[in-house]
Design a protein around this motif. Structure first.
Motif, mmCIF file in Angstrom:
data_model
loop_
_atom_site.group_PDB
_atom_site.id
_atom_site.type_symbol
_atom_site.label_atom_id
_atom_site.label_comp_id
_atom_site.label_asym_id
_atom_site.label_seq_id
_atom_site.Cartn_x
_atom_site.Cartn_y
_atom_site.Cartn_z
ATOM 1 N N GLN A 233 10.160 6.241 -0.745
ATOM 2 C CA GLN A 233 11.181 6.284 -1.795
ATOM 3 C C GLN A 233 10.972 5.186 -2.824
ATOM 4 O OE1 GLN A 233 14.889 6.199 0.375
ATOM 5 N NE2 GLN A 233 15.075 8.430 0.331
ATOM 6 N N ILE A 234 10.680 3.994 -2.343
ATOM 7 C CA ILE A 234 10.464 2.862 -3.257
ATOM 8 C C ILE A 234 9.206 3.086 -4.086
ATOM 9 C CG2 ILE A 234 9.953 0.396 -3.384
ATOM 10 C CD1 ILE A 234 11.707 0.058 -0.866
ATOM 11 N N ALA A 235 8.140 3.582 -3.430
ATOM 12 C CA ALA A 235 6.888 3.853 -4.141
ATOM 13 C C ALA A 235 7.090 4.927 -5.204
ATOM 14 C CB ALA A 235 5.802 4.278 -3.156
ATOM 15 N N LEU A 236 7.857 5.975 -4.852
ATOM 16 C CA LEU A 236 8.101 7.065 -5.790
ATOM 17 C C LEU A 236 8.929 6.584 -6.984
ATOM 18 C CD1 LEU A 236 7.665 10.076 -6.311
ATOM 19 C CD2 LEU A 236 9.785 10.531 -5.051
ATOM 20 N N LYS A 237 9.937 5.772 -6.715
ATOM 21 C CA LYS A 237 10.755 5.224 -7.792
ATOM 22 C C LYS A 237 9.905 4.363 -8.723
ATOM 23 C CE LYS A 237 14.916 2.431 -8.607
ATOM 24 N NZ LYS A 237 16.013 1.657 -7.956
ATOM 25 N N HIS A 238 9.011 3.576 -8.115
ATOM 26 C CA HIS A 238 8.119 2.728 -8.898
ATOM 27 C C HIS A 238 7.192 3.594 -9.754
ATOM 28 C CE1 HIS A 238 5.953 -1.059 -9.673
ATOM 29 N NE2 HIS A 238 4.843 -0.336 -9.599
ATOM 30 N N PHE A 239 6.711 4.689 -9.173
ATOM 31 C CA PHE A 239 5.820 5.611 -9.892
ATOM 32 C C PHE A 239 6.533 6.204 -11.109
ATOM 33 C CE2 PHE A 239 4.161 9.838 -10.759
ATOM 34 C CZ PHE A 239 2.780 9.635 -10.744
ATOM 35 N N HIS A 240 7.771 6.600 -10.918
ATOM 36 C CA HIS A 240 8.535 7.210 -12.010
ATOM 37 C C HIS A 240 8.883 6.206 -13.106
ATOM 38 C CE1 HIS A 240 9.942 10.691 -9.233
ATOM 39 N NE2 HIS A 240 8.847 11.001 -9.902
ATOM 40 N N SER A 241 8.837 4.930 -12.779
ATOM 41 C CA SER A 241 9.130 3.902 -13.785
ATOM 42 C C SER A 241 7.937 3.642 -14.699
ATOM 43 C CB SER A 241 9.540 2.595 -13.096
ATOM 44 O OG SER A 241 8.424 2.006 -12.437
ATOM 45 N N ALA A 242 6.832 4.357 -14.422
ATOM 46 C CA ALA A 242 5.607 4.256 -15.239
ATOM 47 C C ALA A 242 4.943 2.886 -15.120
ATOM 48 C CB ALA A 242 5.899 4.594 -16.697
ATOM 49 N N GLN A 243 5.236 2.173 -14.037
ATOM 50 C CA GLN A 243 4.567 0.896 -13.794
ATOM 51 C C GLN A 243 3.304 1.131 -12.968
ATOM 52 O OE1 GLN A 243 7.265 -2.517 -12.762
ATOM 53 N NE2 GLN A 243 8.764 -0.879 -12.531
ATOM 54 N N ALA A 244 2.350 0.228 -13.092
ATOM 55 C CA ALA A 244 1.114 0.333 -12.319
ATOM 56 C C ALA A 244 1.424 0.157 -10.835
ATOM 57 C CB ALA A 244 0.121 -0.723 -12.778
ATOM 58 N N ARG A 245 0.750 0.904 -10.016
ATOM 59 C CA ARG A 245 0.946 0.815 -8.566
ATOM 60 C C ARG A 245 0.773 -0.615 -8.071
ATOM 61 N NH1 ARG A 245 0.117 4.771 -4.293
ATOM 62 N NH2 ARG A 245 -0.629 3.818 -2.350
ATOM 63 N N GLU A 246 -0.204 -1.307 -8.649
ATOM 64 C CA GLU A 246 -0.515 -2.681 -8.225
ATOM 65 C C GLU A 246 0.572 -3.680 -8.601
ATOM 66 O OE1 GLU A 246 -2.604 -0.596 -9.691
ATOM 67 O OE2 GLU A 246 -3.801 -0.193 -7.872
ATOM 68 N N ASP A 247 1.516 -3.262 -9.455
ATOM 69 C CA ASP A 247 2.623 -4.151 -9.818
ATOM 70 C C ASP A 247 3.702 -4.189 -8.736
ATOM 71 O OD1 ASP A 247 1.463 -4.818 -12.212
ATOM 72 O OD2 ASP A 247 2.548 -3.299 -13.374
ATOM 73 N N LEU A 248 3.657 -3.232 -7.815
ATOM 74 C CA LEU A 248 4.607 -3.220 -6.704
ATOM 75 C C LEU A 248 4.319 -4.408 -5.795
ATOM 76 C CD1 LEU A 248 6.906 -1.412 -5.642
ATOM 77 C CD2 LEU A 248 5.226 -0.275 -4.191
ATOM 78 N N GLN A 249 5.345 -5.195 -5.480
ATOM 79 C CA GLN A 249 5.164 -6.416 -4.707
ATOM 80 C C GLN A 249 5.785 -6.295 -3.318
ATOM 81 O OE1 GLN A 249 6.144 -10.051 -6.888
ATOM 82 N NE2 GLN A 249 5.922 -8.951 -8.827
ATOM 83 N N LEU A 250 5.299 -7.135 -2.416
ATOM 84 C CA LEU A 250 5.776 -7.098 -1.038
ATOM 85 C C LEU A 250 7.282 -7.326 -0.962
ATOM 86 C CD1 LEU A 250 4.987 -6.862 1.956
ATOM 87 C CD2 LEU A 250 4.654 -9.342 1.986
ATOM 88 N N LYS A 251 7.804 -8.196 -1.792
ATOM 89 C CA LYS A 251 9.237 -8.498 -1.764
ATOM 90 C C LYS A 251 10.074 -7.269 -2.110
ATOM 91 C CE LYS A 251 9.452 -10.202 -6.548
ATOM 92 N NZ LYS A 251 9.756 -11.373 -7.409
ATOM 93 N N ASP A 252 9.471 -6.298 -2.838
ATOM 94 C CA ASP A 252 10.183 -5.074 -3.181
ATOM 95 C C ASP A 252 10.402 -4.175 -1.972
ATOM 96 O OD1 ASP A 252 10.161 -5.810 -5.897
ATOM 97 O OD2 ASP A 252 8.154 -4.953 -6.166
ATOM 98 N N LEU A 253 9.616 -4.387 -0.924
ATOM 99 C CA LEU A 253 9.654 -3.514 0.243
ATOM 100 C C LEU A 253 10.089 -4.201 1.528
ATOM 101 C CD1 LEU A 253 6.287 -1.830 -0.613
ATOM 102 C CD2 LEU A 253 8.321 -0.499 -0.157
ATOM 103 N N GLU A 254 9.878 -5.506 1.595
ATOM 104 C CA GLU A 254 10.038 -6.236 2.857
ATOM 105 C C GLU A 254 11.426 -6.088 3.465
ATOM 106 O OE1 GLU A 254 7.841 -10.182 4.494
ATOM 107 O OE2 GLU A 254 8.857 -10.339 2.564
ATOM 108 N N LYS A 255 12.460 -6.233 2.650
ATOM 109 C CA LYS A 255 13.835 -6.154 3.151
ATOM 110 C C LYS A 255 14.124 -4.778 3.737
ATOM 111 C CE LYS A 255 18.662 -6.681 1.727
ATOM 112 N NZ LYS A 255 19.581 -6.997 0.592
ATOM 113 N N GLU A 256 13.706 -3.724 3.036
ATOM 114 C CA GLU A 256 13.967 -2.366 3.493
ATOM 115 C C GLU A 256 13.200 -2.046 4.776
ATOM 116 O OE1 GLU A 256 16.124 -0.153 2.484
ATOM 117 O OE2 GLU A 256 16.888 -1.599 1.050
#
Length: 356
Positions: A233-256
């Motif tokens: 879900q987080i990856a898909l939301k990031h994809f739809h935001s038109a940001q580069a995949r590599e911009d996704l950071q560990l802190k964006d996922l760690e809590k979930e």
């Protein structure tokens, strides 16, 4: 004693009493003991040149190149590559770590969790996954009956203690974490604690890796509250935001990921490894996009000799697309991520090549 007999004793080992090699009349007691120690030392040296031992010849603590090795072989997993490399390097470089390293790899099937474990084994141990210091535990094979948890706990306890006694730098890989009987992993708690030693045995240099995969039926439902689901879900939301995949950071996922691990009903659920914060890091493996699947297809084609090298991929663009089309992607309306990652790539390659 002549030199030929001395060499014979050194290379044959200590399968007979030392007096068989050395004349007790010609040697004093102290000298005999000294020579005996030299013989044993000599045999150990020769033995460890041929057979695997727990030393620097067979167990590599120099992690130079690990990050680049992971990056070149794990497609689309920038978060996993950087996190794994840092934790493994820090642990192996430290001659006296405060505790054993515990890493939890989490994500969909085929995203590279098992493959990452194999890369680590090959980098650390000269014999890779065949090393007697690398231990792969399959939940469904080793612990199939939920009503035998107590027996499994005792077996697992003895097995871990026995193997780490043989080599402090042992690697344990627990596959199919989501299928482990509840409460089983509590037996591992002492070996991941901050103890100096337990009954004289040091467990702090060991590495424990827990692989957790989301069930396929949950994937298609796309509604379950699990770590794999949250990652997607987080990856898909990031994809739809038109940001580069590599911009996704560990802190964006760690809590979930941590929250979902506590809430799940299997494996680590309510385990003291979680409640006592003994897992060093929860590492997300992102769902693979079509471009990543193509990289895996190229690898298989090279391995099978259909391509001489990866450089020939441009000439086989149509073939790559044909094979990639054989896989299933989700969400259904966008088809962004492969439902099986790279797991079924090899069989799809064989299927398509049959018609060529």
């Amino acid at each position: 004693m002549n030199s030929r007999l001395t060499l014979t004793c050194l290379f044959l080992g200590i399968s007979f009493h030392i007096s068989s090699c050395f004349d007790p009349i010609s040697l004093g007691a102290g000298a005999a003991i000294g020579v005996g120690s030299a013989v044993i030392g000599g045999w150990t040296f020769v033995q460890c040149r041929i057979f695997e031992c727990c030393n620097s010849r067979w167990v590599n603590t120099n992690m130079t190149g690990l990050a680049s090795r992971l990056e070149s072989q794990l497609y689309g997993q920038h978060l996993a590559v950087s996190t794994i490399a840092k934790h493994i390097s820090a642990h192996m470089r430290n001659p006296n770590p405060t505790k054993a390293l515990g890493l939890s790899f989490q994500g969909w099937t085929g995203t590279g969790k098992n493959y990452a474990s194999q890369i680590l084994a090959k980098h650390i141990y000269r014999n890779g996954m065949r090393s007697k210091y690398v231990h792969l535990i399959s939940a469904t094979r080793e612990f199939p009956h939920a009503d035998k948890v107590q027996q499994y706990k005792e077996n697992l306890k003895q097995w871990i203690e026995g193997n780490i006694t043989k080599c402090e730098r042992s690697l344990f890989i627990f596959d199919e974490m989501d299928k482990l009987p509840n409460g089983l992993l509590d037996v591992i708690k002492p070996y991941l604690e901050y103890y100096e030693d337990i009954s004289g045995v040091v467990y702090r240099k060991a590495i424990f890796i827990f692989l957790r995969t989301l069930d396929a039926h949950v994937l298609f439902a796309f509604t379950s509250n699990t770590a794999g689901q949250d990652i997607s879900q987080i990856a898909l939301k990031h994809f739809h935001s038109a940001q580069a995949r590599e911009d996704l950071q560990l802190k964006d996922l760690e809590k979930e990921i941590t929250r979902a691990t506590v809430n799940t009903q299997k494996g680590l659920w309510h385990s003291e490894l979680v409640t006592k914060n003994l897992i060093t890091a929860y590492i997300p493996f992102l769902p693979l996009e079509r471009s990543h699947v193509k990289e895996c297809i190229v690898d298989v084609l090279v391995d099978k000799g259909y391509l001489k090298s990866r450089k020939e991929r441009k000439e086989k663009a149509d073939l790559l697309n044909t094979i990639a089309d054989e896989l299933i992607y989700y969400p259904n309306d966008e088809k962004i991520y492969s439902t099986t990652g790279c797991k079924r790539v090899a069989e799809k390659v064989d299927f398509v090549l049959e018609d060529i």
